[in-house]
Design an enzyme around this catalytic site. Structure first.
Site, PDB file in Angstrom:
ATOM      1  CG  HIS A  60      85.960 -41.537 131.195  1.00 51.07           C
ATOM      2  ND1 HIS A  60      87.090 -41.069 130.549  1.00 51.07           N
ATOM      3  CD2 HIS A  60      86.341 -42.629 131.904  1.00 51.07           C
ATOM      4  CE1 HIS A  60      88.121 -41.838 130.875  1.00 51.07           C
ATOM      5  NE2 HIS A  60      87.701 -42.793 131.688  1.00 51.07           N
ATOM      6  CE  LYS A  69      87.656 -39.826 134.405  1.00 50.80           C
ATOM      7  NZ  LYS A  69      87.844 -40.326 135.795  1.00 50.80           N
TER       8      LYS A  69
END
Length: 242
Positions: free
Chosen positions: A135, A139
């Protein structure tokens, strides 16, 4: 609902998925956002809505959930990183209102969950399981909610207790029956998840890659349309997609 009638209360309006939902709603004459909640503001009590859609942080998610419960309107929850006490509050609220909760609202990811469960049930337990996820650098939670959902699908198929079987310590060897996780953070990656079944002499990999956040936003809006009018209960995207 008749056309032009679904009024949305959007929690996490300033987040990445929230901004995409805003853009998609602006293009759809059947939808209207009548309230927004973020870290700086909360819903205006003067505007009523048909459904709450939440893609925020745990604290704001719980506040939005309480708002939906008090007003007896459905709630779509896409927030991840929730604790056990948060999940208990969601379960309790689902006795009064319909709630659709998913770690990932992508249609492709929900098909992946089904495929992973089938693979875990069909392959010998001698095949080790590793789950990797990538990600963007911002995140916070790791492993991602989607990665954990994939791990739970494996555990369910193999009759394992996920909390006991999962491990995030990659030092040393791996014991049989464990479900390993690897989290990578960097760049602006929307989301990539791979479940690896590793046997002697062969390996099966199932992967989903999200190119942009439209897939999450479109899935959440689809879930919201489906949820309105449903009886109280805790639903998943599997229920929405049948």
């Amino acid at each position: 609902l008749t056309p032009m009638s679904m009024k949305i209360l959007l929690s996490g309006a300033t987040g990445k998925v929230g901004r995409v939902i805003e853009a998609l709603v602006a293009e759809d004459a059947d939808l209207e956002i009548v309230g927004r909640a973020s870290g700086e503001q909360f819903f205006d009590d003067s505007r009523s809505g048909d459904v709450v859609i939440d893609f925020s942080r745990p604290e704001l998610c719980m506040k939005s959930l309480a708002y939906a419960k008090n007003r007896e309107i459905p709630c779509v929850i896409g927030t991840t990183g929730l604790g056990a006490s948060d999940q208990s509050r969601i379960a309790a609220a689902s006795e009064s209102i319909p709630i659709c909760q998913a770690a990932n609202f992508s249609i492709g990811v929900n098909l992946l969950l089904n495929l992973v469960q089938r693979a875990a049930a069909g392959l010998p337990t001698t095949f080790d399981v590793e789950i990797s996820e990538i990600h963007h650098r911002w995140k916070v939670d790791a492993p991602s909610g989607t990665a954990l959902a994939l791990g739970r699908a494996v555990a369910s198929a193999r009759g394992l207790d996920h909390d006991k079987a999962s491990t995030r310590d990659h030092g040393g060897g791996r014991a049989g029956g464990e479900i390993g996780y690897q989290s990578i953070r960097g760049g602006d990656v929307t989301g990539e998840h791979t479940v690896m079944f590793l046997g002697d002499g062969e390996r099966l990999e199932l992967t989903h890659k999200a190119a942009d956040r439209d897939v999450f936003a479109r899935g959440a809006l689809h879930a919201a349309r489906w949820l309105v009018g449903k009886p109280p209960g805790l639903y998943s995207m599997r229920d929405v997609l049948k």
